[in-house]
Design an enzyme around this catalytic site. Structure first.
Site, short mmCIF file in Angstrom:
data_model
loop_
_atom_site.label_atom_id
_atom_site.label_comp_id
_atom_site.label_asym_id
_atom_site.label_seq_id
_atom_site.Cartn_x
_atom_site.Cartn_y
_atom_site.Cartn_z
N LYS A 20 -12.46 -3.97 -3.65
CA LYS A 20 -13.51 -2.95 -3.62
C LYS A 20 -13.82 -2.42 -5.02
CE LYS A 20 -12.17 -1.32 1.00
NZ LYS A 20 -13.15 -2.03 1.83
N HIS B 70 -9.30 5.32 7.92
CA HIS B 70 -9.56 3.91 8.18
C HIS B 70 -8.39 3.41 9.05
CE1 HIS B 70 -9.82 -0.42 7.23
NE2 HIS B 70 -11.03 -0.20 6.74
N ASP C 198 -4.58 7.30 0.63
CA ASP C 198 -5.33 6.04 0.67
C ASP C 198 -6.51 6.19 -0.29
OD1 ASP C 198 -6.95 3.89 1.15
OD2 ASP C 198 -7.22 4.29 3.30
N CYS D 243 -14.18 0.12 10.83
CA CYS D 243 -12.72 0.24 10.92
C CYS D 243 -12.28 1.70 10.94
CB CYS D 243 -12.02 -0.51 9.79
SG CYS D 243 -12.32 -2.27 9.83
N GLN E 165 -11.23 3.96 -1.38
CA GLN E 165 -12.64 4.28 -1.64
C GLN E 165 -12.80 5.24 -2.81
OE1 GLN E 165 -15.16 2.79 -0.27
NE2 GLN E 165 -14.22 1.77 1.48
#
Lengths: 426, 158
Positions: A244, A141, A218, A384, A221
Protein backbone atom coordinates in the site's frame (compact mmCIF):
# COMPACT_ATOMS: atom_id res chain seq x y z
CA UNK A 1 -4.48 33.64 -16.59
CA UNK A 2 -4.97 33.00 -12.93
CA UNK A 3 -2.60 30.85 -11.02
CA UNK A 4 -5.28 28.23 -10.49
CA UNK A 5 -5.95 27.82 -14.18
CA UNK A 6 -2.24 27.77 -14.97
CA UNK A 7 -2.09 24.23 -13.69
CA UNK A 8 -5.58 22.93 -14.32
CA UNK A 9 -6.68 19.83 -12.55
CA UNK A 10 -3.56 19.17 -10.56
CA UNK A 11 -4.59 20.73 -7.29
CA UNK A 12 -2.95 19.73 -4.07
CA UNK A 13 -0.62 21.60 -1.80
CA UNK A 14 1.37 24.63 -2.94
CA UNK A 15 4.79 23.69 -4.23
CA UNK A 16 3.91 20.00 -4.54
CA UNK A 17 4.59 18.92 -8.10
CA UNK A 18 2.09 16.12 -8.54
CA UNK A 19 2.77 15.88 -12.27
CA UNK A 20 6.44 15.21 -11.56
CA UNK A 21 5.42 12.52 -9.05
CA UNK A 22 3.08 10.92 -11.59
CA UNK A 23 5.93 10.56 -14.09
CA UNK A 24 7.56 8.14 -11.64
CA UNK A 25 4.59 5.73 -11.89
CA UNK A 26 4.45 4.07 -15.33
CA UNK A 27 1.08 2.40 -14.69
CA UNK A 28 -0.62 5.77 -14.37
CA UNK A 29 -0.05 6.35 -18.11
CA UNK A 30 -2.21 3.37 -19.03
CA UNK A 31 -5.34 3.51 -21.08
CA UNK A 32 -8.26 1.21 -20.30
CA UNK A 33 -11.32 0.22 -22.34
CA UNK A 34 -9.61 1.39 -25.48
CA UNK A 35 -8.90 5.07 -25.17
CA UNK A 36 -9.79 5.95 -21.59
CA UNK A 37 -6.94 7.31 -19.48
CA UNK A 38 -6.70 5.34 -16.27
CA UNK A 39 -7.94 7.26 -13.23
CA UNK A 40 -6.62 5.13 -10.40
CA UNK A 41 -8.57 5.86 -7.23
CA UNK A 42 -7.94 2.57 -5.45
CA UNK A 43 -4.71 3.28 -3.61
CA UNK A 44 -6.16 2.10 -0.29
CA UNK A 45 -6.38 -1.38 -1.84
CA UNK A 46 -2.87 -1.15 -3.21
CA UNK A 47 -0.69 1.66 -4.45
CA UNK A 48 0.89 1.84 -7.85
CA UNK A 49 4.65 1.35 -7.90
CA UNK A 50 7.27 3.93 -8.81
CA UNK A 51 10.06 3.08 -11.22
CA UNK A 52 12.64 3.33 -8.42
CA UNK A 53 11.04 0.38 -6.64
CA UNK A 54 10.71 -1.72 -9.79
CA UNK A 55 14.36 -1.01 -10.65
CA UNK A 56 15.54 -1.94 -7.16
CA UNK A 57 13.77 -5.29 -7.40
CA UNK A 58 15.06 -5.89 -10.91
CA UNK A 59 18.60 -4.89 -9.96
CA UNK A 60 18.56 -7.37 -7.11
CA UNK A 61 17.52 -10.23 -9.34
CA UNK A 62 19.75 -9.22 -12.24
CA UNK A 63 22.94 -8.62 -10.27
CA UNK A 64 22.84 -9.65 -6.61
CA UNK A 65 20.46 -12.59 -6.32
CA UNK A 66 21.44 -14.91 -3.48
CA UNK A 67 19.97 -16.11 -0.22
CA UNK A 68 20.57 -13.90 2.81
CA UNK A 69 22.49 -14.66 6.00
CA UNK A 70 23.73 -17.93 4.53
CA UNK A 71 26.82 -17.82 2.39
CA UNK A 72 30.23 -16.18 2.38
CA UNK A 73 30.34 -15.61 -1.34
CA UNK A 74 30.11 -12.19 -2.92
CA UNK A 75 26.49 -12.34 -4.00
CA UNK A 76 25.38 -13.67 -0.61
CA UNK A 77 27.13 -10.78 1.09
CA UNK A 78 25.58 -8.30 -1.31
CA UNK A 79 22.09 -9.75 -0.91
CA UNK A 80 22.39 -9.73 2.87
CA UNK A 81 23.67 -6.17 2.76
CA UNK A 82 20.77 -5.00 0.59
CA UNK A 83 18.22 -6.82 2.74
CA UNK A 84 19.56 -5.34 5.95
CA UNK A 85 19.89 -1.89 4.37
CA UNK A 86 16.18 -2.12 3.61
CA UNK A 87 15.58 -2.73 7.30
CA UNK A 88 17.65 0.35 8.11
CA UNK A 89 15.61 2.39 5.63
CA UNK A 90 12.33 1.25 7.16
CA UNK A 91 13.64 1.95 10.67
CA UNK A 92 14.51 5.51 9.64
CA UNK A 93 11.15 5.93 7.88
CA UNK A 94 9.19 5.16 11.05
CA UNK A 95 11.84 6.70 13.34
CA UNK A 96 12.38 3.41 15.15
CA UNK A 97 15.03 3.94 17.81
CA UNK A 98 16.40 0.45 17.26
CA UNK A 99 16.67 -1.16 13.80
CA UNK A 100 16.50 -4.66 15.26
CA UNK A 101 12.91 -4.00 16.32
CA UNK A 102 11.83 -3.86 12.67
CA UNK A 103 10.62 -7.36 11.76
CA UNK A 104 9.85 -8.22 8.15
CA UNK A 105 6.63 -10.17 7.67
CA UNK A 106 4.50 -11.10 4.69
CA UNK A 107 2.03 -8.28 5.27
CA UNK A 108 0.05 -6.55 8.03
CA UNK A 109 -2.13 -9.60 8.47
CA UNK A 110 0.82 -11.81 9.25
CA UNK A 111 2.31 -9.20 11.57
CA UNK A 112 -0.90 -9.00 13.58
CA UNK A 113 -1.33 -12.78 13.62
CA UNK A 114 2.24 -13.06 14.88
CA UNK A 115 1.33 -10.97 17.91
CA UNK A 116 -2.09 -12.55 18.49
CA UNK A 117 -0.70 -16.07 18.24
CA UNK A 118 2.37 -15.57 20.41
CA UNK A 119 0.38 -13.80 23.15
CA UNK A 120 -1.46 -17.08 23.63
CA UNK A 121 1.84 -18.73 24.57
CA UNK A 122 3.65 -15.83 26.25
CA UNK A 123 4.57 -15.55 29.89
CA UNK A 124 2.77 -12.97 32.02
CA UNK A 125 2.14 -10.10 31.75
CA UNK A 126 1.69 -10.58 27.99
CA UNK A 127 -0.08 -13.93 28.15
CA UNK A 128 -3.73 -13.88 27.11
CA UNK A 129 -5.77 -16.48 28.98
CA UNK A 130 -9.23 -17.15 30.40
CA UNK A 131 -10.74 -14.03 31.93
CA UNK A 132 -8.41 -11.67 30.11
CA UNK A 133 -9.88 -9.04 27.85
CA UNK A 134 -8.95 -8.01 24.32
CA UNK A 135 -10.14 -4.58 23.24
CA UNK A 136 -10.57 -3.79 19.55
CA UNK A 137 -12.85 -1.39 17.68
CA UNK A 138 -15.80 -1.77 15.36
CA UNK A 139 -13.70 0.06 12.75
CA UNK A 140 -11.09 -2.64 12.26
CA UNK A 141 -10.18 -4.23 8.97
CA UNK A 142 -10.80 -7.97 9.24
CA UNK A 143 -7.02 -8.39 9.53
CA UNK A 144 -7.09 -6.64 12.91
CA UNK A 145 -10.29 -8.31 14.07
CA UNK A 146 -10.31 -11.99 13.11
CA UNK A 147 -6.88 -12.76 14.69
CA UNK A 148 -8.22 -11.39 17.98
CA UNK A 149 -11.45 -13.36 17.64
CA UNK A 150 -9.33 -16.47 17.18
CA UNK A 151 -7.20 -15.58 20.18
CA UNK A 152 -10.30 -15.09 22.32
CA UNK A 153 -11.82 -18.37 21.14
CA UNK A 154 -8.60 -20.27 21.72
CA UNK A 155 -7.88 -18.90 25.19
CA UNK A 156 -11.25 -18.15 26.73
CA UNK A 157 -10.45 -14.45 26.76
CA UNK A 158 -13.23 -11.95 26.18
CA UNK A 159 -13.32 -9.80 23.05
CA UNK A 160 -14.68 -6.30 23.58
CA UNK A 161 -14.87 -3.33 21.25
CA UNK A 162 -15.32 0.38 20.93
CA UNK A 163 -18.20 1.44 18.69
CA UNK A 164 -18.45 4.01 15.91
CA UNK A 165 -20.43 7.26 16.02
CA UNK A 166 -22.86 8.29 13.31
CA UNK A 167 -20.24 10.66 11.92
CA UNK A 168 -17.74 7.84 11.55
CA UNK A 169 -15.52 8.51 14.56
CA UNK A 170 -14.58 6.08 17.29
CA UNK A 171 -16.98 6.38 20.19
CA UNK A 172 -14.53 6.96 23.02
CA UNK A 173 -17.24 7.66 25.59
CA UNK A 174 -17.01 4.09 26.87
CA UNK A 175 -13.24 3.81 26.75
CA UNK A 176 -12.75 4.09 30.51
CA UNK A 177 -15.42 1.46 31.08
CA UNK A 178 -13.97 -0.92 28.49
CA UNK A 179 -10.39 -0.58 29.72
CA UNK A 180 -10.07 -2.70 32.83
CA UNK A 181 -7.20 -4.34 34.71
CA UNK A 182 -8.15 -7.49 32.74
CA UNK A 183 -7.40 -5.76 29.42
CA UNK A 184 -4.26 -7.41 28.08
CA UNK A 185 -4.11 -5.95 24.59
CA UNK A 186 -5.74 -3.05 22.77
CA UNK A 187 -5.66 -3.40 18.98
CA UNK A 188 -6.76 -0.32 17.06
CA UNK A 189 -6.56 0.93 13.51
CA UNK A 190 -4.69 4.19 12.96
CA UNK A 191 -6.57 5.25 9.82
CA UNK A 192 -9.75 3.45 8.76
CA UNK A 193 -9.53 1.85 5.32
CA UNK A 194 -13.26 2.33 4.75
CA UNK A 195 -14.27 5.48 6.64
CA UNK A 196 -10.99 7.36 6.30
CA UNK A 197 -11.08 8.34 9.96
CA UNK A 198 -7.77 9.13 11.65
CA UNK A 199 -8.06 7.77 15.18
CA UNK A 200 -6.47 9.34 18.28
CA UNK A 201 -4.27 6.32 18.87
CA UNK A 202 -1.78 8.18 21.07
CA UNK A 203 -4.51 9.14 23.53
CA UNK A 204 -6.01 5.63 23.41
CA UNK A 205 -2.56 4.15 24.03
CA UNK A 206 -1.94 6.46 26.98
CA UNK A 207 -5.15 5.35 28.64
CA UNK A 208 -4.58 1.70 27.77
CA UNK A 209 -1.16 1.83 29.37
CA UNK A 210 -2.73 3.12 32.58
CA UNK A 211 -4.41 -0.28 32.98
CA UNK A 212 -1.27 -2.12 31.92
CA UNK A 213 -2.46 -3.22 28.49
CA UNK A 214 -0.27 -3.59 25.42
CA UNK A 215 -1.25 -1.49 22.42
CA UNK A 216 -1.02 -2.64 18.82
CA UNK A 217 -1.70 -0.09 16.07
CA UNK A 218 -2.64 -1.19 12.56
CA UNK A 219 -0.85 1.44 10.50
CA UNK A 220 -1.61 -0.09 7.09
CA UNK A 221 -3.49 3.01 5.97
CA UNK A 222 -1.34 5.59 7.73
CA UNK A 223 2.21 4.56 6.81
CA UNK A 224 1.64 5.38 3.11
CA UNK A 225 -0.01 8.72 3.75
CA UNK A 226 1.18 10.39 6.97
CA UNK A 227 4.51 10.84 8.72
CA UNK A 228 4.69 7.83 11.05
CA UNK A 229 6.90 8.11 14.13
CA UNK A 230 6.74 5.03 16.32
CA UNK A 231 8.86 6.73 18.98
CA UNK A 232 6.02 9.16 19.75
CA UNK A 233 2.95 7.24 18.57
CA UNK A 234 2.51 5.55 21.94
CA UNK A 235 2.00 2.04 20.57
CA UNK A 236 3.95 -0.97 21.75
CA UNK A 237 3.48 -2.74 18.42
CA UNK A 238 2.82 -1.35 14.93
CA UNK A 239 1.92 -3.31 11.81
CA UNK A 240 1.90 -2.13 8.23
CA UNK A 241 2.18 -3.55 4.73
CA UNK A 242 4.48 -2.64 1.88
CA UNK A 243 2.18 -2.91 -1.10
CA UNK A 244 0.00 0.00 0.00
CA UNK A 245 3.09 2.24 0.23
CA UNK A 246 4.64 1.82 -3.21
CA UNK A 247 6.43 -1.45 -2.42
CA UNK A 248 5.79 -4.91 -3.87
CA UNK A 249 3.26 -7.32 -2.41
CA UNK A 250 4.50 -9.98 -0.02
CA UNK A 251 6.37 -7.73 2.38
CA UNK A 252 5.11 -6.17 5.59
CA UNK A 253 6.49 -4.92 8.85
CA UNK A 254 5.95 -5.55 12.52
CA UNK A 255 7.64 -2.98 14.67
CA UNK A 256 7.63 -3.50 18.41
CA UNK A 257 9.27 -2.17 21.51
CA UNK A 258 12.34 -4.32 22.19
CA UNK A 259 11.19 -5.56 25.58
CA UNK A 260 7.87 -6.73 24.12
CA UNK A 261 9.38 -8.48 21.11
CA UNK A 262 11.95 -10.14 23.35
CA UNK A 263 9.30 -11.32 25.79
CA UNK A 264 6.93 -12.80 23.22
CA UNK A 265 7.86 -16.34 22.14
CA UNK A 266 8.79 -17.29 18.55
CA UNK A 267 6.02 -17.52 15.97
CA UNK A 268 7.09 -19.66 13.00
CA UNK A 269 9.92 -22.12 13.54
CA UNK A 270 12.57 -22.93 10.97
CA UNK A 271 15.80 -21.76 9.50
CA UNK A 272 17.25 -18.37 10.30
CA UNK A 273 15.26 -17.93 13.53
CA UNK A 274 17.52 -20.24 15.55
CA UNK A 275 20.69 -19.91 17.53
CA UNK A 276 21.61 -23.57 18.01
CA UNK A 277 19.58 -26.67 17.26
CA UNK A 278 19.83 -30.21 18.62
CA UNK A 279 17.48 -33.05 17.85
CA UNK A 280 15.52 -32.27 20.99
CA UNK A 281 15.28 -28.50 21.00
CA UNK A 282 16.59 -25.18 19.80
CA UNK A 283 17.56 -21.82 21.12
CA UNK A 284 16.40 -18.81 19.25
CA UNK A 285 18.10 -16.05 17.38
CA UNK A 286 18.15 -12.49 18.60
CA UNK A 287 15.83 -9.86 17.17
CA UNK A 288 14.79 -9.38 14.46
CA UNK A 289 15.69 -12.85 13.11
CA UNK A 290 13.78 -14.60 15.90
CA UNK A 291 10.62 -13.75 13.94
CA UNK A 292 11.96 -14.27 10.42
CA UNK A 293 11.90 -18.03 9.97
CA UNK A 294 12.83 -19.37 6.56
CA UNK A 295 14.08 -17.54 3.52
CA UNK A 296 12.43 -14.14 3.69
CA UNK A 297 10.93 -12.22 0.76
CA UNK A 298 14.31 -10.70 -0.08
CA UNK A 299 13.54 -8.81 -3.26
CA UNK A 300 10.29 -7.57 -1.77
CA UNK A 301 12.06 -6.25 1.31
CA UNK A 302 14.58 -4.49 -0.90
CA UNK A 303 11.64 -3.07 -2.83
CA UNK A 304 10.15 -1.80 0.42
CA UNK A 305 13.46 -0.18 1.28
CA UNK A 306 13.43 1.57 -2.10
CA UNK A 307 9.80 2.58 -1.56
CA UNK A 308 10.36 4.29 1.78
CA UNK A 309 13.45 5.99 0.35
CA UNK A 310 11.29 7.23 -2.53
CA UNK A 311 8.51 8.40 -0.20
CA UNK A 312 11.04 10.17 2.00
CA UNK A 313 12.46 11.88 -1.07
CA UNK A 314 9.04 13.23 -2.02
CA UNK A 315 8.51 14.04 1.67
CA UNK A 316 5.87 12.51 3.91
CA UNK A 317 4.69 15.89 5.27
CA UNK A 318 4.27 17.13 1.69
CA UNK A 319 2.44 13.94 0.67
CA UNK A 320 0.11 14.29 3.67
CA UNK A 321 -0.59 17.94 2.82
CA UNK A 322 -1.25 17.11 -0.83
CA UNK A 323 -3.59 14.23 -0.07
CA UNK A 324 -5.39 16.36 2.51
CA UNK A 325 -6.14 18.97 -0.14
CA UNK A 326 -7.27 16.39 -2.69
CA UNK A 327 -9.50 14.78 -0.04
CA UNK A 328 -11.01 18.12 0.96
CA UNK A 329 -11.68 18.86 -2.72
CA UNK A 330 -13.31 15.45 -3.19
CA UNK A 331 -15.51 15.76 -0.10
CA UNK A 332 -16.75 19.13 -1.39
CA UNK A 333 -17.40 17.86 -4.91
CA UNK A 334 -19.13 14.65 -3.82
CA UNK A 335 -21.37 16.54 -1.42
CA UNK A 336 -22.88 18.37 -4.41
CA UNK A 337 -24.10 15.18 -6.06
CA UNK A 338 -27.77 14.52 -5.35
CA UNK A 339 -28.56 11.23 -3.67
CA UNK A 340 -24.97 10.59 -2.66
CA UNK A 341 -24.13 10.01 0.99
CA UNK A 342 -20.61 9.90 2.35
CA UNK A 343 -20.03 7.14 4.91
CA UNK A 344 -17.44 8.45 7.33
CA UNK A 345 -16.33 11.93 8.34
CA UNK A 346 -17.73 14.43 5.85
CA UNK A 347 -15.08 17.04 6.60
CA UNK A 348 -11.34 16.69 6.03
CA UNK A 349 -10.55 17.14 9.74
CA UNK A 350 -8.61 14.16 11.19
CA UNK A 351 -9.31 12.33 8.01
CA UNK A 352 -7.29 10.23 5.61
CA UNK A 353 -7.74 9.91 1.89
CA UNK A 354 -10.20 7.00 1.62
CA UNK A 355 -13.72 8.25 0.88
CA UNK A 356 -16.62 5.79 1.00
CA UNK A 357 -20.08 6.64 -0.24
CA UNK A 358 -23.41 5.20 -1.32
CA UNK A 359 -25.84 6.39 -3.99
CA UNK A 360 -29.57 6.10 -3.49
CA UNK A 361 -31.04 3.18 -5.42
CA UNK A 362 -27.79 2.17 -7.11
CA UNK A 363 -25.76 -0.74 -5.87
CA UNK A 364 -22.01 -0.11 -5.41
CA UNK A 365 -21.16 -2.92 -7.84
CA UNK A 366 -23.00 -1.08 -10.56
CA UNK A 367 -21.36 2.20 -9.58
CA UNK A 368 -17.94 0.58 -9.76
CA UNK A 369 -18.65 -1.15 -13.06
CA UNK A 370 -19.90 1.99 -14.78
CA UNK A 371 -17.00 4.04 -13.40
CA UNK A 372 -14.63 1.44 -14.82
CA UNK A 373 -16.13 1.94 -18.27
CA UNK A 374 -15.13 5.60 -17.81
CA UNK A 375 -11.59 4.58 -16.83
CA UNK A 376 -12.11 5.33 -13.13
CA UNK A 377 -10.90 2.54 -10.82
CA UNK A 378 -12.58 2.43 -7.40
CA UNK A 379 -13.21 -0.33 -4.89
CA UNK A 380 -16.68 -1.65 -4.15
CA UNK A 381 -17.83 -4.06 -1.47
CA UNK A 382 -17.38 -4.23 2.27
CA UNK A 383 -13.65 -3.46 2.07
CA UNK A 384 -12.77 -6.26 4.49
CA UNK A 385 -14.53 -4.26 7.18
CA UNK A 386 -17.97 -5.84 7.17
CA UNK A 387 -18.83 -4.78 10.74
CA UNK A 388 -18.43 -1.15 9.65
CA UNK A 389 -20.92 -1.66 6.83
CA UNK A 390 -23.30 -3.41 9.23
CA UNK A 391 -22.93 -0.50 11.68
CA UNK A 392 -24.25 1.81 8.97
CA UNK A 393 -26.88 -0.68 7.78
CA UNK A 394 -25.20 -1.17 4.42
CA UNK A 395 -24.15 -4.32 2.58
CA UNK A 396 -21.37 -2.44 0.85
CA UNK A 397 -20.06 0.93 -0.29
CA UNK A 398 -18.13 2.46 -3.14
CA UNK A 399 -14.74 3.76 -2.08
CA UNK A 400 -12.47 6.22 -3.85
CA UNK A 401 -9.04 6.42 -2.28
CA UNK A 402 -6.21 8.75 -3.10
CA UNK A 403 -2.45 8.70 -3.00
CA UNK A 404 0.56 10.88 -3.50
CA UNK A 405 -0.05 10.87 -7.26
CA UNK A 406 -3.78 11.72 -7.24
CA UNK A 407 -4.90 14.97 -8.84
CA UNK A 408 -8.04 17.06 -8.39
CA UNK A 409 -8.56 16.48 -12.12
CA UNK A 410 -8.99 12.80 -11.32
CA UNK A 411 -11.55 13.71 -8.68
CA UNK A 412 -13.37 15.66 -11.40
CA UNK A 413 -13.33 12.52 -13.55
CA UNK A 414 -14.84 10.58 -10.66
CA UNK A 415 -17.60 13.13 -10.24
CA UNK A 416 -18.33 13.17 -13.98
CA UNK A 417 -18.44 9.38 -13.92
CA UNK A 418 -20.90 9.40 -11.04
CA UNK A 419 -23.17 11.81 -12.92
CA UNK A 420 -23.15 9.33 -15.81
CA UNK A 421 -24.00 6.49 -13.39
CA UNK A 422 -27.02 8.49 -12.26
CA UNK A 423 -28.08 9.00 -15.89
CA UNK A 424 -27.94 5.28 -16.64
CA UNK A 425 -29.91 4.28 -13.56
CA UNK A 426 -32.22 7.28 -13.60
CA UNK B 1 -17.58 -3.68 -24.44
CA UNK B 2 -19.62 -0.66 -23.54
CA UNK B 3 -21.77 0.22 -20.58
CA UNK B 4 -24.87 -0.06 -22.75
CA UNK B 5 -23.99 -3.59 -23.83
CA UNK B 6 -23.64 -4.78 -20.24
CA UNK B 7 -26.47 -2.75 -18.79
CA UNK B 8 -29.12 -3.56 -21.36
CA UNK B 9 -32.48 -1.93 -20.84
CA UNK B 10 -34.06 -5.27 -20.03
CA UNK B 11 -31.65 -5.67 -17.11
CA UNK B 12 -32.37 -2.19 -15.81
CA UNK B 13 -36.12 -2.86 -16.15
CA UNK B 14 -35.92 -6.03 -14.10
CA UNK B 15 -33.75 -4.22 -11.54
CA UNK B 16 -36.22 -1.36 -11.16
CA UNK B 17 -39.31 -3.62 -11.17
CA UNK B 18 -38.28 -7.14 -10.18
CA UNK B 19 -40.73 -9.94 -10.93
CA UNK B 20 -41.84 -12.46 -8.30
CA UNK B 21 -39.98 -10.55 -5.58
CA UNK B 22 -41.11 -10.77 -1.97
CA UNK B 23 -41.25 -13.84 0.24
CA UNK B 24 -44.45 -15.86 -0.07
CA UNK B 25 -46.03 -18.82 1.64
CA UNK B 26 -46.66 -21.68 1.35
CA UNK B 27 -43.24 -22.95 0.42
CA UNK B 28 -41.33 -26.21 0.66
CA UNK B 29 -37.98 -24.77 1.58
CA UNK B 30 -36.21 -21.50 2.22
CA UNK B 31 -32.49 -21.04 1.52
CA UNK B 32 -30.16 -18.15 2.23
CA UNK B 33 -27.16 -17.55 0.01
CA UNK B 34 -24.51 -14.86 0.23
CA UNK B 35 -21.76 -13.52 -1.91
CA UNK B 36 -19.08 -12.97 0.72
CA UNK B 37 -16.83 -10.81 -1.40
CA UNK B 38 -19.46 -8.16 -2.05
CA UNK B 39 -21.95 -8.69 0.76
CA UNK B 40 -24.89 -9.50 -1.52
CA UNK B 41 -27.52 -11.71 0.05
CA UNK B 42 -30.61 -13.55 -1.09
CA UNK B 43 -33.31 -15.44 0.76
CA UNK B 44 -35.21 -17.64 -1.66
CA UNK B 45 -38.22 -19.90 -1.26
CA UNK B 46 -39.36 -22.64 -3.58
CA UNK B 47 -42.75 -24.32 -3.80
CA UNK B 48 -42.99 -27.48 -5.90
CA UNK B 49 -46.11 -29.29 -7.08
CA UNK B 50 -46.57 -32.79 -8.38
CA UNK B 51 -44.20 -35.69 -8.26
CA UNK B 52 -41.61 -37.57 -10.22
CA UNK B 53 -40.98 -36.32 -13.75
CA UNK B 54 -44.09 -34.17 -13.51
CA UNK B 55 -42.80 -32.09 -10.58
CA UNK B 56 -43.44 -28.46 -11.40
CA UNK B 57 -42.04 -25.26 -9.93
CA UNK B 58 -45.18 -23.69 -8.58
CA UNK B 59 -43.55 -20.61 -7.07
CA UNK B 60 -40.21 -18.95 -6.57
CA UNK B 61 -40.17 -16.03 -4.16
CA UNK B 62 -37.17 -14.16 -2.87
CA UNK B 63 -35.88 -11.11 -1.08
CA UNK B 64 -32.42 -9.74 -0.79
CA UNK B 65 -29.98 -7.06 -1.57
CA UNK B 66 -27.70 -6.96 -4.53
CA UNK B 67 -26.50 -5.17 -7.62
CA UNK B 68 -28.58 -4.75 -10.75
CA UNK B 69 -26.98 -7.82 -12.29
CA UNK B 70 -27.88 -10.12 -9.39
CA UNK B 71 -31.36 -8.67 -8.93
CA UNK B 72 -32.22 -8.71 -12.63
CA UNK B 73 -30.80 -12.20 -13.04
CA UNK B 74 -32.95 -13.52 -10.20
CA UNK B 75 -36.03 -11.77 -11.56
CA UNK B 76 -35.49 -13.19 -15.06
CA UNK B 77 -34.81 -16.61 -13.56
CA UNK B 78 -38.08 -16.59 -11.66
CA UNK B 79 -39.94 -15.68 -14.88
CA UNK B 80 -38.33 -18.63 -16.65
CA UNK B 81 -38.73 -21.22 -13.94
CA UNK B 82 -42.14 -20.62 -12.42
CA UNK B 83 -44.46 -23.04 -14.19
CA UNK B 84 -41.64 -25.13 -15.66
CA UNK B 85 -40.98 -28.67 -14.58
CA UNK B 86 -38.06 -29.14 -12.25
CA UNK B 87 -36.27 -31.10 -14.98
CA UNK B 88 -36.69 -28.22 -17.43
CA UNK B 89 -35.62 -25.75 -14.78
CA UNK B 90 -32.43 -27.63 -14.04
CA UNK B 91 -31.64 -27.69 -17.76
CA UNK B 92 -32.15 -23.93 -18.00
CA UNK B 93 -29.95 -23.44 -14.94
CA UNK B 94 -27.24 -25.60 -16.47
CA UNK B 95 -27.39 -23.66 -19.72
CA UNK B 96 -27.24 -20.32 -17.90
CA UNK B 97 -24.33 -21.55 -15.83
CA UNK B 98 -22.51 -22.63 -18.98
CA UNK B 99 -23.07 -19.20 -20.50
CA UNK B 100 -21.82 -17.39 -17.40
CA UNK B 101 -18.64 -19.45 -17.14
CA UNK B 102 -17.91 -19.11 -20.85
CA UNK B 103 -15.80 -15.95 -20.63
CA UNK B 104 -17.91 -14.43 -23.38
CA UNK B 105 -16.96 -17.20 -25.84
CA UNK B 106 -20.14 -19.27 -25.48
CA UNK B 107 -23.09 -18.78 -27.83
CA UNK B 108 -26.24 -18.80 -25.71
CA UNK B 109 -29.20 -21.09 -26.34
CA UNK B 110 -31.64 -18.29 -27.04
CA UNK B 111 -34.74 -20.50 -27.09
CA UNK B 112 -34.01 -21.92 -23.70
CA UNK B 113 -32.68 -18.80 -21.98
CA UNK B 114 -35.04 -16.18 -23.45
CA UNK B 115 -34.58 -12.90 -21.54
CA UNK B 116 -31.62 -14.34 -19.63
CA UNK B 117 -29.61 -13.90 -22.85
CA UNK B 118 -29.47 -10.23 -21.94
CA UNK B 119 -27.02 -11.21 -19.21
CA UNK B 120 -24.58 -12.78 -21.68
CA UNK B 121 -22.26 -9.77 -21.43
CA UNK B 122 -21.68 -10.48 -17.74
CA UNK B 123 -19.59 -13.52 -18.68
CA UNK B 124 -16.83 -11.19 -19.82
CA UNK B 125 -16.51 -9.83 -16.28
CA UNK B 126 -15.45 -12.70 -14.01
CA UNK B 127 -15.93 -10.53 -10.91
CA UNK B 128 -19.59 -10.11 -11.81
CA UNK B 129 -20.38 -13.70 -12.79
CA UNK B 130 -21.07 -14.67 -9.21
CA UNK B 131 -23.54 -11.77 -8.98
CA UNK B 132 -25.48 -13.18 -11.91
CA UNK B 133 -25.37 -16.70 -10.49
CA UNK B 134 -26.42 -15.85 -6.92
CA UNK B 135 -30.16 -16.41 -7.36
CA UNK B 136 -29.72 -19.39 -9.67
CA UNK B 137 -27.44 -21.21 -7.26
CA UNK B 138 -29.91 -20.52 -4.45
CA UNK B 139 -32.75 -21.93 -6.54
CA UNK B 140 -30.80 -25.03 -7.51
CA UNK B 141 -29.76 -25.61 -3.91
CA UNK B 142 -33.37 -25.27 -2.77
CA UNK B 143 -34.73 -27.67 -5.39
CA UNK B 144 -32.03 -30.27 -4.78
CA UNK B 145 -32.77 -30.11 -1.06
CA UNK B 146 -36.50 -30.55 -1.57
CA UNK B 147 -36.05 -33.46 -3.97
CA UNK B 148 -33.57 -35.03 -1.57
CA UNK B 149 -36.26 -35.24 1.11
CA UNK B 150 -38.77 -36.92 -1.21
CA UNK B 151 -38.98 -40.42 -2.57
CA UNK B 152 -38.27 -40.48 -6.31
CA UNK B 153 -41.94 -41.00 -7.13
CA UNK B 154 -43.36 -39.57 -3.96
CA UNK B 155 -46.76 -38.23 -3.20
CA UNK B 156 -47.54 -34.60 -4.04
CA UNK B 157 -46.87 -32.17 -1.23
CA UNK B 158 -50.08 -31.48 0.68
Amino acid sequence: MTQASASPGTGGAPGYDVEAVRKDFPALDRLVHGDRPLVYLDSAATSQKPRAVLEAVEDFYLRHNANVHRGVHTLAEEATGLYEQARDSVARFINAPDRDTVVFTKNSTEAINLVAFTMMLADPPYRVGPGDEILVTEMEHHSNLVPWQLLAQRTGARLRWLGITDSGRLDLSRLDELLTPATTIVAVVHVSNILGTINPVTEIARRAHEVGALVLVDASQSAPHLPLDVSTLGADLVAFTGHKMCAPTGIGVLWGRREVLEALPPFLGGGEMIDTVTMESATYAALPHKYEAGTPPIAEAIGLGAAVTYLTGVGMPAIAAHEHQVTAYALGALAELPGLRIIGPSTPVDRGSAVSFVMDGIHPHDVGQLLDFAGVAVRVGHHCARPVCSRFGLPSTTRASFGLYTTTGEVDALVAGLRRVREVFG
Amino acid sequence: MSADALYQEIILDHYRRPHHKGLRAPYDIEVHHTNPTCGDEITLRVRLRGSGDETVVEDVSYDGDGCSISQASTSIMADLLVGATVAEGLEVEAEFHRLMLGLGQVAPDVDRLADAVALAGVARYPARVKCALLGWLAWKDAVVQVLGTRPATGEPTP
